[in-house]
Design an enzyme around this catalytic site. Structure first.
Site, PDB file in Angstrom:
ATOM      1  N   ASP A  92     -14.560 -73.376  64.896  1.00 30.77           N
ATOM      2  CA  ASP A  92     -14.712 -74.124  66.147  1.00 30.77           C
ATOM      3  C   ASP A  92     -16.130 -74.687  66.175  1.00 30.77           C
ATOM      4  O   ASP A  92     -16.948 -74.417  65.286  1.00 30.77           O
ATOM      5  CB  ASP A  92     -14.410 -73.245  67.351  1.00 30.77           C
ATOM      6  CG  ASP A  92     -15.449 -72.165  67.528  1.00 30.77           C
ATOM      7  OD1 ASP A  92     -16.435 -72.139  66.778  1.00 30.77           O
ATOM      8  OD2 ASP A  92     -15.275 -71.322  68.424  1.00 30.77           O
ATOM      9  N   ASP A 266      -4.389 -70.570  67.847  1.00 25.58           N
ATOM     10  CA  ASP A 266      -5.270 -69.446  67.540  1.00 25.58           C
ATOM     11  C   ASP A 266      -5.475 -68.636  68.801  1.00 25.58           C
ATOM     12  O   ASP A 266      -5.387 -69.174  69.917  1.00 25.58           O
ATOM     13  CB  ASP A 266      -6.646 -69.920  67.055  1.00 25.58           C
ATOM     14  CG  ASP A 266      -7.537 -70.283  68.225  1.00 25.58           C
ATOM     15  OD1 ASP A 266      -7.335 -71.374  68.798  1.00 25.58           O
ATOM     16  OD2 ASP A 266      -8.399 -69.467  68.621  1.00 25.58           O
ATOM     17  N   CYS A 304       9.895 -54.309  61.648  1.00 24.65           N
ATOM     18  CA  CYS A 304       8.659 -54.731  60.988  1.00 24.65           C
ATOM     19  C   CYS A 304       8.482 -53.995  59.664  1.00 24.65           C
ATOM     20  O   CYS A 304       8.785 -52.809  59.556  1.00 24.65           O
ATOM     21  CB  CYS A 304       7.466 -54.455  61.905  1.00 24.65           C
ATOM     22  SG  CYS A 304       5.898 -55.026  61.224  1.00 24.65           S
ATOM     23  N   CYS A 306       5.413 -54.146  57.955  1.00 24.24           N
ATOM     24  CA  CYS A 306       3.984 -54.211  57.646  1.00 24.24           C
ATOM     25  C   CYS A 306       3.495 -52.861  57.094  1.00 24.24           C
ATOM     26  O   CYS A 306       4.199 -51.861  57.157  1.00 24.24           O
ATOM     27  CB  CYS A 306       3.173 -54.615  58.885  1.00 24.24           C
ATOM     28  SG  CYS A 306       2.909 -53.289  60.080  1.00 24.24           S
ATOM     29  N   CYS A 309       3.744 -50.085  59.699  1.00 24.46           N
ATOM     30  CA  CYS A 309       5.105 -49.623  59.984  1.00 24.46           C
ATOM     31  C   CYS A 309       5.745 -48.923  58.783  1.00 24.46           C
ATOM     32  O   CYS A 309       6.589 -48.051  58.949  1.00 24.46           O
ATOM     33  CB  CYS A 309       5.963 -50.792  60.459  1.00 24.46           C
ATOM     34  SG  CYS A 309       5.525 -51.297  62.147  1.00 24.46           S
ATOM     35  N   HIS A 335      -0.607 -54.438  62.357  1.00 29.45           N
ATOM     36  CA  HIS A 335       0.757 -54.604  62.879  1.00 29.45           C
ATOM     37  C   HIS A 335       0.881 -55.818  63.803  1.00 29.45           C
ATOM     38  O   HIS A 335       1.828 -56.605  63.679  1.00 29.45           O
ATOM     39  CB  HIS A 335       1.239 -53.358  63.619  1.00 29.45           C
ATOM     40  CG  HIS A 335       2.525 -53.650  64.347  1.00 29.45           C
ATOM     41  ND1 HIS A 335       3.742 -53.754  63.703  1.00 29.45           N
ATOM     42  CD2 HIS A 335       2.764 -53.966  65.645  1.00 29.45           C
ATOM     43  CE1 HIS A 335       4.671 -54.089  64.566  1.00 29.45           C
ATOM     44  NE2 HIS A 335       4.111 -54.231  65.760  1.00 29.45           N
TER      45      HIS A 335
END
Lengths: 372, 372
Positions: A92, A266, A304, A306, A309, A335
Site C-alpha cells: 500500500d 485484502d 479443512c 490445513c 486441522c 487455519h
C-alpha cells in the site's frame, strides 16, 4: 511493457475468474491477499504461506518506512529477499495509515506530515516519497498515494479530496521509474456519492494504469451501504484491468465483492481474529476458548485439510490459547488463512463452472446458519 | 521388562556416548532436551523439532495438571497424541515447580499443598498423585516426586529432606503401575554436602530404577561449586544407567557435565533467551537488537545450517525482534535449539572419536573468546 497484466478467463454473471501476471508469478483471481504489515504475516512462516498456496501478500509502506526503514530493505535487495518470499507482493502507499493517525497528521496539497506512532518523530509522505519508498521495497504492485476520506465527511470535502487524489496520482505516475518491474494501481475515491465515484473513476482511468482499486469503503459504513456503493463503482472501472477492493475480508463481503466483479481483496481479519482465538469454519465462526471444546478432540473444521486441522484438536488449541502460548497464534492463523484460501478457490472454481450463485447460496446458508 | 534401557557405547575419559531406548524411539546421548512446559516448546512446531532431529523433549507435570488438566490429556490419548509429538517425552514430577511457589506452598510428609499460580485454587501433590498424573500424561520417562532443597539451607534440614525424598521415591515406585511403557527415574539430592549426596545416592540406587537424576544443582550456587559437587555426585551413580543433570543448558555447564559423565540435560535457556533476542552462536552470545546488525545481511551463525540461518539475515531478525513480531521468537528459538543440538552432536562425535577434551577446548576458546 507493463509489469502487471490481467487476463480474464471466465465471467459468471458479473463475477470474474482471471489471472494476474506479475514479475513474481501468476495470481489466480479472485484472490484474498494475507496482510504482512511489517514484512511478516504475523506468526506465520513464508514456507507455511507457500504450503497454503498463497500467491500474493500485502505489506505496508508506512510501517516499513518507519521500521526498519526502506533503505535497509533496499540494501537487503528488496522486500522479497529481506522477508524470504519469492512470490508476489503488493504494497500500500502509506496513505491509509497516515490518515488513520488523526490528530497526529496534517494534510496539504504537497502531502501529509505526521508523527511516527513508534517514537513521535516528524515525517512527511508525499506521492513522490511514497513511490520512492515502494520502489526501494521492490513490490510487484505499488498503490497510489491517495486520501482515504473518513465515512461521514461532507460532500464538498469529498469532492475536493477526489480532485487532489487525482493530482496526487499523476504525481505518483510521474515519479514512477520502474515500470518494467513494478505496476502502479490507481485508487478510486468519492465516498458514498455516485457522481463523485464516477468522476474519480474517469480521472484515474484516463491515466491507463495496469489496475485499479476501490478505496474509501469498509471504513465504518453499514455493510448494506458498502454493497450499494460497490455495485455502481465496479461498472466505472475498465473490464480489462484487475479490480481491487481494499480492506475487505469477511466471507459475506468477499462473496458480495466477487458477485459485483471484484478480483482482489485484502484484510487483517484472518490473522487478527486468530490472535484473539476466533476461528473461521465452514459452519461459521467460533471462539476456541469456549469451555465446550475442553474435551473436543476433533479438528477445528472437518472440511479443512490445513496443517493445523491435520495435526491438532480443538482441545489442544484451546489449551494453547488459554495458556497464552505463541503456537496458538501460529496454528490458528494458518487455519484461518487456509479457510479463506479454500473459500476463494471454491469461488473461482464455481465461476469457471458457471455456478457461482449456487456456491454463494450454499456457503452462506451453512456459514451464517446461526444468524438466520 | 523396563521401558527404558541404557547402552553405553564409548567412554572418553569420564565422558560417555550411549543410547537410551524408549517406547518412542532411541535417544543418542549425551542429549540436551528442549523444554515444552505446557505441552509446547514455546513458539516451535513439533515438525520443526523433528527437522532439528530432537529425539526427546521435557514437559511439566505441574503446569499440565493445572491446565488443561491431566484428565483432558488422558482422554486425548496421552501427551504424545495431544501435542502431536511421537518421539520420547520426559515429564518432571511437579516437585520443583511447587517448591518454587515459596509462600504459596506447604510441605508435609504426605506431600505438598499449594495454591495454583493461575487462579489461586488449592491443590495437593503427593508422590502417588504425581505418578498418577504422569501415568495419565503417558510420558516415556517419569521423574520421582522429590524435594529440591533451596541453596543455602542448613545441613540438618538437607539431611532430613534427603530421607524424606527417599521415602517419597519408594511411594512413587509403589504407585507406578505402567512399568512396561514408562520408566521412573530417581533423583539424588543432598545439597552441597558430599556425605549427604552419597547417602542419597545409596538409598535411591538400592531401588534399582532405570535411570537417575542429579537434582538440587543449578539452583543459584556459583558455577564452580556446582562443578565441584557434580564431580563426586556422578561417581555415586551406577555406570549402567543414564545420568540426568536437571536444569542445565549453558554451553560451559553442558561441557562440564559431559566431562564428568552426565548423559542428559534440560533447560529453558535456548527458548527463553530467544524470546529476549539473545542468540547463541559459535562465537558466543549476541543480542539481536544491537544496532550493528541493522544492515547485517549475513545469517546468525555462519556455521549453522538451521532453517533460520538458511533463510534469514541478522538485519531481518533484528527488525522482527524490534517490531515485537511473533515470528521473532519462533525463528530465534529454532536457531538456539539448533545451536545446542549441534553442540551435543559435536560432543557425541568427539567422544566416539576419543577427542572430547580437544573438542571442548576448541569450542570454549571460540565461544568464550570475548571473556578470556
Amino acid at each position: 511493457m507493463s509489469a502487471i497484466k490481467y487476463t480474464l478467463q471466465k465471467k459468471d454473471g458479473r463475477a470474474r475468474a482471471g489471472v494476474v501476471d506479475t514479475p513474481h508469478g501468476q495470481i489466480q483471481t479472485p484472490v484474498f491477499m494475507p496482510v504482512g504489515t511489517a514484512a511478516t504475516v504475523k506468526g506465520v512462516r513464508t514456507d507455511e504461506l507457500k504450503e497454503l498456496d498463497e500467491q500474493i501478500i500485502l505489506s505496508n509502506t508506512y510501517h516499513l518506512y518507519l521500521r526498519p526503514g526502506h533503505e535497509v530493505i533496499r540494501a537487503a535487495g528488496g522486500l522479497h529477499k529481506f522477508m524470504n518470499w519469492d512470490r508476489a507482493i503488493l504494497t500500500d502507499s502509506g496513505g491509509f495509515q497516515v490518515f488513520s493517525l488523526g490528530a497526529m497528521r496534517k494534510i496539504t496539497e504537497e502531502g501529509v506530515s505526521f508523527r511516527s506512532h513508534i517514537d513521535g518523530s516528524k515525517h512527511m509522505l508525499t506521492p513522490e516519497k511514497s513511490i520512492q519508498i515502494q520502489e526501494a521495497l521492490g513490490s510487484d504492485i505499488m498503490m497510489a498515494f491517495d486520501e482515504c476520506v473518513a465515512y461521514g465527511m461532507d460532500r464538498r470535502y469529498v469532492e475536493q479530496s477526489v480532485e487532489m487524489t487525482t493530482r496526487w496520482l499523476r504525481r505518483c505516475k510521474d515519479a514512477h521509474t520502474t515500470t518494467d518491474t513494478q505496476g502502479l494501481f490507481g485508487i478510486m475515491q468519492g465516498g458514498m456519492h455516485r457522481d463523485l465515484r464516477e468522476m474519480s473513476a474517469e480521472q484515474i482511468v484516463a491515466l491507463d494504469l495496469p489496475g485499479y482499486a476501490i478505496g474509501g469503503l469498509s471504513v465504518g459504513e453499514p455493510l448494506e451501504l458498502m454493497s450499494e456503493v460497490l455495485d455502481y463503482c465496479v461498472d466505472f472501472l475498465p473490464p480489462d484491468k484487475p479490480r481491487y477492493l481494499m480492506g475487505v475480508g469477511s466471507p459475506d463481503a468477499l462473496l458480495d465483492g466477487v458477485s459485483k466483479g471484484i478480483d482482489m481483496f485484502d484484510c487483517v481479519l484472518p490473522t487478527r481474529a486468530a490472535r484473539h482465538g476466533q476461528v473461521l469454519t465452514s459452519e461459521g465462526t467460533m471462539n476456541i476458548k469456549n469451555a465446550r471444546f475442553e474435551m473436543d478432540f476433533t479438528p477445528l473444521d472437518h472440511e479443512c485439510n490445513c496443517y493445523t486441522c491435520r495435526n491438532y484438536s480443538r482441545s489442544y488449541l484451546r489449551h494453547l490459547y488459554k495458556s497464552g502460548e505463541l503456537l496458538s497464534s501460529t496454528l490458528l492463523s494458518i487455519h484461518n488463512l487456509a479457510f479463506l484460501k479454500n473459500l476463494m478457490t471454491g469461488i473461482r472454481t464455481a465461476i469457471l463452472e458457471n455456478r457461482f450463485d449456487d456456491f454463494r447460496a450454499e456457503f452462506t446458508k451453512k456459514y451464517y446458519a446461526d444468524k438466520s
